[in-house]
Design a protein around this motif. Structure first.
Motif, short mmCIF file in Angstrom:
data_model
loop_
_atom_site.label_atom_id
_atom_site.label_comp_id
_atom_site.label_asym_id
_atom_site.label_seq_id
_atom_site.Cartn_x
_atom_site.Cartn_y
_atom_site.Cartn_z
N PRO A 111 0.80 -1.25 0.00
CA PRO A 111 0.00 0.00 0.00
C PRO A 111 0.82 1.29 0.00
O PRO A 111 0.30 2.34 -0.36
CB PRO A 111 -0.85 -0.12 1.26
N VAL A 112 2.10 1.21 0.35
CA VAL A 112 2.91 2.43 0.33
C VAL A 112 2.97 3.02 -1.08
O VAL A 112 3.07 4.24 -1.24
CB VAL A 112 4.33 2.16 0.90
N PHE A 113 2.86 2.17 -2.09
CA PHE A 113 2.90 2.66 -3.47
C PHE A 113 1.66 3.48 -3.83
O PHE A 113 1.68 4.25 -4.80
CB PHE A 113 3.09 1.50 -4.45
N ALA A 114 0.60 3.34 -3.04
CA ALA A 114 -0.62 4.13 -3.28
C ALA A 114 -0.41 5.60 -2.92
O ALA A 114 -1.22 6.45 -3.33
CB ALA A 114 -1.78 3.55 -2.48
N LEU A 115 0.66 5.90 -2.21
CA LEU A 115 0.91 7.29 -1.83
C LEU A 115 1.23 8.18 -3.03
O LEU A 115 0.92 9.35 -3.03
CB LEU A 115 2.07 7.36 -0.83
N TRP A 116 1.85 7.63 -4.05
CA TRP A 116 2.27 8.47 -5.18
C TRP A 116 1.89 7.91 -6.56
O TRP A 116 2.24 8.49 -7.57
CB TRP A 116 3.78 8.71 -5.14
N ASN A 117 1.17 6.80 -6.60
CA ASN A 117 0.82 6.19 -7.88
C ASN A 117 -0.68 6.28 -8.18
O ASN A 117 -1.49 6.17 -7.27
CB ASN A 117 1.22 4.71 -7.90
N PRO A 118 -1.01 6.41 -9.45
CA PRO A 118 -2.42 6.28 -9.84
C PRO A 118 -2.83 4.80 -9.75
O PRO A 118 -1.96 3.92 -9.69
CB PRO A 118 -2.44 6.77 -11.29
N PRO A 119 -4.12 4.50 -9.75
CA PRO A 119 -4.59 3.12 -9.58
C PRO A 119 -3.96 2.11 -10.53
O PRO A 119 -3.60 1.00 -10.10
CB PRO A 119 -6.10 3.23 -9.80
N TRP A 120 -3.79 2.44 -11.80
CA TRP A 120 -3.22 1.48 -12.74
C TRP A 120 -1.77 1.14 -12.36
O TRP A 120 -1.34 -0.01 -12.50
CB TRP A 120 -3.30 1.99 -14.18
N ALA A 121 -1.02 2.11 -11.85
CA ALA A 121 0.37 1.86 -11.45
C ALA A 121 0.44 1.09 -10.13
O ALA A 121 1.36 0.28 -9.93
CB ALA A 121 1.14 3.16 -11.35
N ILE A 122 -0.55 1.30 -9.26
CA ILE A 122 -0.60 0.52 -8.01
C ILE A 122 -0.77 -0.95 -8.35
O ILE A 122 -0.13 -1.82 -7.74
CB ILE A 122 -1.74 1.03 -7.11
N LEU A 123 -1.61 -1.23 -9.33
CA LEU A 123 -1.81 -2.61 -9.77
C LEU A 123 -0.49 -3.21 -10.28
O LEU A 123 -0.13 -4.34 -9.92
CB LEU A 123 -2.88 -2.67 -10.86
N ILE A 124 0.25 -2.46 -11.07
CA ILE A 124 1.53 -2.94 -11.59
C ILE A 124 2.52 -3.17 -10.44
O ILE A 124 3.21 -4.20 -10.41
CB ILE A 124 2.11 -1.96 -12.63
#
Length: 159
Positions: A111-124
């Motif tokens: 979930p730390v990646f949700a801090l700076w990524n849009p949803p599609w990038a969080i999935l990646i």
């Protein structure tokens, strides 16, 4: 995405994110006392490790995985058995649990990646985390089942 960053910074954070998370957790886990780790018994559905052999062919690829714990001063190398002594095998058994928990902790950091990524990038980034950690978790579970069987066999034959 909580904050919008320049594309170059987002890409940089994503590229260095997983290595920092993996190495950070590995560093922390190598410093925790072994007495904190009590490896569980295998589940019935694991069929004494046969599930990992048949469904995932773990035996064929597990030796190709990197052994991150060996990179740290307090790490326990798990790439190969270095002894057949029962105490060593018991220590190895504990280390498979430590290693598995370390990989679960890394996955829990996704979930730390949700801090700076849009949803599609969080999935990646989540897929990257799964690809980095699930093979290691499978190998640790497979090895733990095999080691437990070996330790129990040694204990019963020496009794």
């Amino acid at each position: 995405m909580l904050t919008e960053l320049p594309t170059w910074l987002t890409a940089l954070l994503n590229v260095i994110g997983w290595p920092v998370i993996q190495l950070g957790w590995a560093w922390i886990f190598t410093r925790l006392p072994s007495r904190w780790f009590h490896p569980p018994r295998g589940f019935a559905w694991e069929a004494q490790g046969r599930l990992y052999e048949r469904l995932f062919a773990v035996r064929r690829w597990k030796d190709r995985l990197p052994d991150g714990a060996a990179w740290f001063r307090h790490g326990f190398p798990k790439s190969a058995l270095r002894s057949s002594q029962t105490d060593y095998l018991r220590a190895f058994l504990v280390e498979t649990w430590r290693g598995e928990l370390c990989h679960w902790a890394a996955l829990a950091s996704t979930p730390v990646f949700a801090l700076w990524n849009p949803p599609w990038a969080i999935l990646i980034m989540t897929l990257c985390g799964l690809l980095l950690n699930i093979p290691c978790i499978l190998a640790q579970r497979y090895n733990r089942i095999r080691l437990r069987r070996l330790v129990e066999k040694r204990v019963t034959t020496s009794s």
